[in-house]
Motif scaffolding. Sequence first.
Motif, PDB file in Angstrom:
ATOM      1  N   ARG A 197       0.826  -1.217   0.000  1.00 13.89           N
ATOM      2  CA  ARG A 197       0.000   0.000   0.000  1.00 13.89           C
ATOM      3  C   ARG A 197       0.852   1.255   0.000  1.00 13.89           C
ATOM      4  O   ARG A 197       0.573   2.228   0.699  1.00 13.89           O
ATOM      5  N   GLY A 198       1.921   1.203  -0.780  1.00 10.03           N
ATOM      6  CA  GLY A 198       2.771   2.369  -0.948  1.00 10.03           C
ATOM      7  C   GLY A 198       3.798   2.590   0.151  1.00 10.03           C
ATOM      8  O   GLY A 198       4.527   3.576   0.115  1.00 10.03           O
ATOM      9  N   ALA A 199       3.874   1.702   1.123  1.00  8.96           N
ATOM     10  CA  ALA A 199       4.827   1.897   2.223  1.00  8.96           C
ATOM     11  C   ALA A 199       6.269   1.770   1.747  1.00  8.96           C
ATOM     12  O   ALA A 199       7.123   2.578   2.101  1.00  8.96           O
ATOM     13  N   LEU A 200       6.556   0.735   0.950  1.00 11.14           N
ATOM     14  CA  LEU A 200       7.916   0.512   0.476  1.00 11.14           C
ATOM     15  C   LEU A 200       7.903  -0.465  -0.674  1.00 11.14           C
ATOM     16  O   LEU A 200       6.915  -1.124  -0.949  1.00 11.14           O
ATOM     17  N   GLY A 201       9.039  -0.557  -1.319  1.00  6.62           N
ATOM     18  CA  GLY A 201       9.311  -1.576  -2.327  1.00  6.62           C
ATOM     19  C   GLY A 201      10.663  -2.175  -1.983  1.00  6.62           C
ATOM     20  O   GLY A 201      11.531  -1.490  -1.432  1.00  6.62           O
ATOM     21  N   ALA A 202      10.856  -3.457  -2.250  1.00 10.82           N
ATOM     22  CA  ALA A 202      12.127  -4.101  -1.912  1.00 10.82           C
ATOM     23  C   ALA A 202      12.508  -5.122  -2.968  1.00 10.82           C
ATOM     24  O   ALA A 202      11.648  -5.816  -3.521  1.00 10.82           O
ATOM     25  N   ASN A 203      13.807  -5.172  -3.252  1.00 11.27           N
ATOM     26  CA  ASN A 203      14.332  -6.197  -4.138  1.00 11.27           C
ATOM     27  C   ASN A 203      15.733  -6.552  -3.688  1.00 11.27           C
ATOM     28  O   ASN A 203      16.353  -5.823  -2.913  1.00 11.27           O
ATOM     29  N   ARG A 204      16.194  -7.680  -4.146  1.00 10.09           N
ATOM     30  CA  ARG A 204      17.568  -8.102  -3.878  1.00 10.09           C
ATOM     31  C   ARG A 204      18.267  -8.164  -5.223  1.00 10.09           C
ATOM     32  O   ARG A 204      17.797  -8.835  -6.147  1.00 10.09           O
ATOM     33  N   LEU A 205      19.353  -7.444  -5.343  1.00  6.27           N
ATOM     34  CA  LEU A 205      20.082  -7.341  -6.594  1.00  6.27           C
ATOM     35  C   LEU A 205      21.440  -8.007  -6.428  1.00  6.27           C
ATOM     36  O   LEU A 205      22.215  -7.630  -5.553  1.00  6.27           O
ATOM     37  N   THR A 208      13.038   7.711  -1.439  1.00  6.67           N
ATOM     38  CA  THR A 208      14.348   7.514  -0.838  1.00  6.67           C
ATOM     39  C   THR A 208      14.726   6.070  -1.111  1.00  6.67           C
ATOM     40  O   THR A 208      13.892   5.165  -0.986  1.00  6.67           O
ATOM     41  N   GLU A 209      15.987   5.845  -1.492  1.00  8.56           N
ATOM     42  CA  GLU A 209      16.453   4.499  -1.812  1.00  8.56           C
ATOM     43  C   GLU A 209      17.573   4.126  -0.848  1.00  8.56           C
ATOM     44  O   GLU A 209      18.518   4.896  -0.674  1.00  8.56           O
ATOM     45  N   ALA A 210      17.448   2.973  -0.221  1.00  5.81           N
ATOM     46  CA  ALA A 210      18.473   2.482   0.700  1.00  5.81           C
ATOM     47  C   ALA A 210      19.064   1.194   0.141  1.00  5.81           C
ATOM     48  O   ALA A 210      18.324   0.308  -0.300  1.00  5.81           O
ATOM     49  N   PHE A 211      20.392   1.111   0.162  1.00  3.59           N
ATOM     50  CA  PHE A 211      21.128  -0.057  -0.308  1.00  3.59           C
ATOM     51  C   PHE A 211      21.884  -0.654   0.871  1.00  3.59           C
ATOM     52  O   PHE A 211      22.748   0.023   1.446  1.00  3.59           O
ATOM     53  N   TYR A 212      21.589  -1.891   1.217  1.00  3.47           N
ATOM     54  CA  TYR A 212      22.361  -2.599   2.232  1.00  3.47           C
ATOM     55  C   TYR A 212      23.200  -3.641   1.508  1.00  3.47           C
ATOM     56  O   TYR A 212      22.659  -4.469   0.760  1.00  3.47           O
ATOM     57  N   VAL A 213      24.514  -3.599   1.692  1.00  4.47           N
ATOM     58  CA  VAL A 213      25.411  -4.537   1.026  1.00  4.47           C
ATOM     59  C   VAL A 213      25.474  -5.815   1.853  1.00  4.47           C
ATOM     60  O   VAL A 213      26.060  -5.835   2.934  1.00  4.47           O
ATOM     61  N   VAL A 214      24.834  -6.864   1.347  1.00  5.42           N
ATOM     62  CA  VAL A 214      24.769  -8.148   2.053  1.00  5.42           C
ATOM     63  C   VAL A 214      26.101  -8.893   1.930  1.00  5.42           C
ATOM     64  O   VAL A 214      26.622  -9.423   2.914  1.00  5.42           O
ATOM     65  N   GLU A 215      26.632  -8.928   0.711  1.00  6.92           N
ATOM     66  CA  GLU A 215      27.913  -9.597   0.440  1.00  6.92           C
ATOM     67  C   GLU A 215      28.677  -8.817  -0.602  1.00  6.92           C
ATOM     68  O   GLU A 215      28.087  -8.123  -1.425  1.00  6.92           O
ATOM     69  N   GLY A 216      29.990  -8.975  -0.607  1.00  9.16           N
ATOM     70  CA  GLY A 216      30.829  -8.357  -1.620  1.00  9.16           C
ATOM     71  C   GLY A 216      31.022  -6.880  -1.361  1.00  9.16           C
ATOM     72  O   GLY A 216      31.060  -6.430  -0.210  1.00  9.16           O
ATOM     73  N   ASP A 223      26.017  -8.297  -3.542  1.00  5.26           N
ATOM     74  CA  ASP A 223      24.662  -8.739  -3.249  1.00  5.26           C
ATOM     75  C   ASP A 223      24.029  -7.625  -2.419  1.00  5.26           C
ATOM     76  O   ASP A 223      24.512  -7.321  -1.317  1.00  5.26           O
ATOM     77  N   LEU A 224      23.005  -6.978  -2.960  1.00  4.97           N
ATOM     78  CA  LEU A 224      22.414  -5.798  -2.349  1.00  4.97           C
ATOM     79  C   LEU A 224      20.949  -6.013  -2.025  1.00  4.97           C
ATOM     80  O   LEU A 224      20.201  -6.526  -2.861  1.00  4.97           O
ATOM     81  N   LEU A 225      20.543  -5.610  -0.842  1.00  5.74           N
ATOM     82  CA  LEU A 225      19.126  -5.495  -0.512  1.00  5.74           C
ATOM     83  C   LEU A 225      18.785  -4.036  -0.732  1.00  5.74           C
ATOM     84  O   LEU A 225      19.413  -3.145  -0.147  1.00  5.74           O
ATOM     85  N   VAL A 226      17.806  -3.776  -1.609  1.00  5.78           N
ATOM     86  CA  VAL A 226      17.449  -2.415  -1.989  1.00  5.78           C
ATOM     87  C   VAL A 226      16.008  -2.159  -1.555  1.00  5.78           C
ATOM     88  O   VAL A 226      15.102  -2.921  -1.900  1.00  5.78           O
ATOM     89  N   VAL A 227      15.815  -1.073  -0.798  1.00  5.11           N
ATOM     90  CA  VAL A 227      14.487  -0.709  -0.303  1.00  5.11           C
ATOM     91  C   VAL A 227      14.202   0.720  -0.722  1.00  5.11           C
ATOM     92  O   VAL A 227      15.053   1.605  -0.543  1.00  5.11           O
ATOM     93  N   LEU A 228      13.020   0.940  -1.295  1.00  2.00           N
ATOM     94  CA  LEU A 228      12.576   2.276  -1.683  1.00  2.00           C
ATOM     95  C   LEU A 228      11.331   2.625  -0.898  1.00  2.00           C
ATOM     96  O   LEU A 228      10.431   1.787  -0.747  1.00  2.00           O
TER      97      LEU A 228
END
Length: 162
Positions: free
Chosen positions: A32-40, A58-66, A108-113
């Motif tokens: 419902r418009g709260a956020l979007g998330a993908n793993r790249l 706003t876009e947040a990138f968390y570096v999981v690996e690498g 390996d990135l977790l990306v949240v918008l």
Amino acid sequence: MNAFVVQPEQAEHVALTGGSGFRLLADGTETRGALGANRLTLAAGADGAGPHHHARSTEAFYVVEGAARFRLAGPDGVRTETVRAGGLVVVPPGTVHAFAAAPQQGADLLVVLTPGIDRFGYFRALGRVRRGEEPFDALLPEQARYDVHFATRPYGLGPGRR
């Protein structure tokens, strides 16, 4: 909105090239418009995204690996940051940014918008562009719809990168 769970096998995979790809986790319609998330997942040295900005998100990138390289435009110019596993990058609306896997390393990135937008269609179209099935220009009319606005100034990470 009810809580929901996305198991790994339920996440749609969008292949890019060279072993890179997206796992689509949550879209704005589901939250419902709260956020979007993908793993790249990016292969060593692979381009993630050329220079662009989001007008509303706003876009947040968390570096999981690498490790990943980020180019970030700001009032003092453009800076490059290499961010290792465990690091976080937060990009506010209007900030031109680009990113890629660090040279000779995958990322390996977790990306949240946030707020979330129905953006899965953009990732599917981007996959077709990256695989050579559609021209890049096919994305241009969709910039406002997906809140992905391509920069015209040279903020990219290297030759040939948009």
